[in-house]
Design an enzyme around this catalytic site. Structure first.
Site, PDB file in Angstrom:
ATOM      1  N   GLY A  39       0.818  -1.201   0.000  1.00 25.86           N
ATOM      2  CA  GLY A  39       0.000   0.000   0.000  1.00 25.86           C
ATOM      3  C   GLY A  39       0.849   1.246   0.000  1.00 25.86           C
ATOM      4  N   GLY A  85      -0.270   9.423   0.789  1.00 22.96           N
ATOM      5  CA  GLY A  85       0.370  10.705   0.570  1.00 22.96           C
ATOM      6  C   GLY A  85       1.673  10.861   1.325  1.00 22.96           C
ATOM      7  N   VAL A  98       3.883   1.473   2.295  1.00 18.14           N
ATOM      8  CA  VAL A  98       3.790   0.412   3.288  1.00 18.14           C
ATOM      9  C   VAL A  98       4.239  -0.893   2.647  1.00 18.14           C
ATOM     10  CG1 VAL A  98       2.282  -0.808   4.895  1.00 18.14           C
ATOM     11  CG2 VAL A  98       1.871   1.609   4.399  1.00 18.14           C
ATOM     12  N   ASP A 115      -8.508  10.085   9.837  1.00 20.43           N
ATOM     13  CA  ASP A 115      -8.618   9.553   8.471  1.00 20.43           C
ATOM     14  C   ASP A 115      -9.280   8.179   8.483  1.00 20.43           C
ATOM     15  OD1 ASP A 115      -8.408   9.744   5.728  1.00 20.43           O
ATOM     16  OD2 ASP A 115      -6.443   8.809   5.657  1.00 20.43           O
TER      17      ASP A 115
END
Length: 551
Positions: free
Chosen positions: A21, A24, A28, A136
């Protein structure tokens, strides 16, 4: 700064396996530690790592995550924010994201939806208990395990509730469709913003659609500010909780702990939708036209907030090609020889001006202070009566919401709440007694200062000022939230539009100005205590205080 041994296959003491992944702030990777256990390593991007603001945010992320312990939150394993590049290691959570699960298998129903709602609420409760705001929460940041339990990941922009905001004015970090309206307005995100994002995530899980649609940032922000989420398809039993969590006013949203209790009591299976049979699916596939393409999913937004979009221009209304269930809409009947006039589209609800409501409430407080300067006894009686009514109404509102959340609305709910109002008033009065000692202490301190002052301040003026101090602390001090919350609901009911609220603000402001001007020119009336033992005792007390102070 000492660097970290990094290659295409490792970073520090962790061996990288594959990229799983990116966002911004960083990338990961799935990796293994020296003992062969799988972990997730988040590496800050080179361009971002050179930014001191981003490094401080990453350091804050590490400190935040160390304080969170929950089976529904991916906990931190290791970190080195001084390395080159900086990285954070967290538990590796196998499975799909909620976004992928809904996209592949369709919306959640029944026990699966309830388990998700309760699990995410538990995760937020643990996060908020540690003094942190995630900021988030969205379907892409929720891992959906095979047993149906959710795990919240990616604290890339999590921050402490009391931490200094690192974003510049107008800069918003997060995903557009899951931002709370107060963040779009430029306010600091608090725990209620996570609750708003929780509601959007649950709505997506129940419908398979983003709660505020897709498209440009401007159109999404406009729908959020207007409070127009798409909740068509959310089970009826879950709707009251989702709507409450998406309240325009952050103060009216339930807490994360409240969500845990509410979602545990919901009987989602009572409104469970049975899946279509194989024959129904085959007939639908043959007879139904192809569905309209899904709107493009908005990317993560990190940048300058665009200006608020103007209201959409009026345009001819065209009925949709497909109904809410995806079937083709039936053609409208037309009378021969006449052109049928299309119906007007519904007008979006105007967001309530909660900022104006705060000024209106403040004006009422000033009016109470002005009345206390004219007639302290009457002012005290009126203020306490109004506070009791507001607290009673707030308790009744909470009880009504709780009932309708547990078992849905019923016609006799309001009658039952009104019938129980005397008992509710007693409980509200007991609550007022618990918070009154601080107000009484403030009034006594002000009275003693007024009596001891070597000025021309008379005893009636000292009593009036002490009464005003009592009113201020009773209305704004600890434990006053229920009354202020209910007053905001009252303004929203009687003045739902901004122009109405502004007119009331001008009128009430003018009346309060006249009242205060009159109060400042009058000697306070202490009836029914004027001329009695009360004033004589205060006179003796003033003499004693001044003698004690040597004056």
């Amino acid at each position: 700064m000492e660097g970290v041994e990094t290659s295409g296959e490792s970073i520090g003491r962790y061996r990288l396996i594959e990229k799983i992944g990116e966002g911004g702030m960083g990338v990961v990777h799935l990796a293994t530690d020296p003992y062969g256990r799988k972990v997730a390593v988040k590496v800050l991007r080179p361009g971002v790592a050179a930014d001191q603001t981003a490094l401080r945010r990453l350091a804050r992320e590490v400190d935040s995550m160390r304080r969170v312990h929950s089976p529904h939150v991916a906990e931190i394993v290791d970190a080195d924010v001084t390395a080159e590049p900086p990285y954070v290691v967290t538990q590796f959570v196998p499975g799909r994201t909620l976004e992928e699960a809904v996209r592949d298998d369709g919306p959640l129903r029944g026990d699966a939806l309830q388990r998700l709602a309760t699990g995410l609420a538990s995760a937020l409760a643990a996060i908020h208990d540690a003094g942190i705001v995630h900021r988030d929460l969205k379907p892409g940041n929720v891992m959906f395990l095979e047993n149906g339990e959710p795990v919240v990941i990616d604290f890339g922009i999590a921050q402490g509730v009391d931490a200094t905001r690192l974003t510049a004015t107008g800069l918003v970090i997060g995903t557009p469709g899951y931002l709370a309206p107060e963040i779009i307005e430029g306010e600091d995100a608090g725990a209620p913003a996570d609750v708003h994002a929780w509601a959007g995530t649950i709505a997506y899980a129940a419908t398979g659609r983003a709660p505020f649609g897709g498209g440009t940032f401007e159109s999404i922000f406009y729908k959020i500010m207007e409070g127009r989420p798409d909740l068509d398809g959310v089970p009826e039993a879950m709707l009251p909780v989702v709507r409450a969590a998406m309240a325009r006013n952050p103060a009216e949203r339930p807490t994360a702990h409240g969500l845990v209790e509410l979602t545990r009591r919901i009987d989602v299976n009572s409104t469970r939708l049975d899946p279509p049979s194989t024959q129904t699916k085959r007939l639908t596939a043959v007879s139904a036209p192809p569905p309209a393409p899904a709107p493009a999913r908005p990317r993560d937004f990190v940048g300058q907030l665009p200006p608020a979009p103007p209201p959409p221009p009026p345009q001819a209304y065209a009925p949709p090609a497909y109904g809410p269930t995806g079937r083709q809409a039936a053609p409208q009947e037309r009378s021969p020889g006449y052109a049928q006039r299309p119906p007007k589209p519904p007008r979006p609800d105007e967001p309530k001006p909660y900022g104006v409501y705060r000024f209106l409430s403040l004006l009422l407080l000033v009016a109470g202070i002005g009345l206390a300067l004219v007639t302290p006894t009457i002012a005290l009686i009126i203020v306490l009566a109004v506070l009791l009514v507001l607290r009673t109404a707030d308790r009744g509102h909470q009880e009504l919401t709780s009932k309708r959340t547990r078992r849905g609305p019923r016609s006799g709910d309001l009658v039952a709440i009104v019938a129980k109002s005397p008992f509710t008033a007693v409980r509200a009065a007991l609550g007022m007694l618990l918070v009154s000692p601080l107000a009484i202490m403030a009034a006594v301190v002000v009275l003693l200062i007024g009596l001891a002052a070597k000025t021309a301040l008379t005893i009636p003026h000292a009593v009036a000022l002490a009464t005003a101090a009592f009113v201020i602390v009773q209305c704004l001090g600890p434990g006053s939230e229920p009354a202020r919350r209910q007053l905001a609901r009252f303004w929203g009911a009687v003045l739902p539009r901004r122009n109405q609220a502004l007119i009331a603000l001008v009128v009430i402001g003018f009346v309060v100005f006249l009242l205060v001007s009159f109060a400042l020119s009058q000697t306070p009336d202490l009836r029914p205590f004027a001329g009695g033992s009360f004033t004589r005792n205060l006179a003796h007390l003033r003499s004693g205080i001044r003698d004690l102070l040597g004056g």
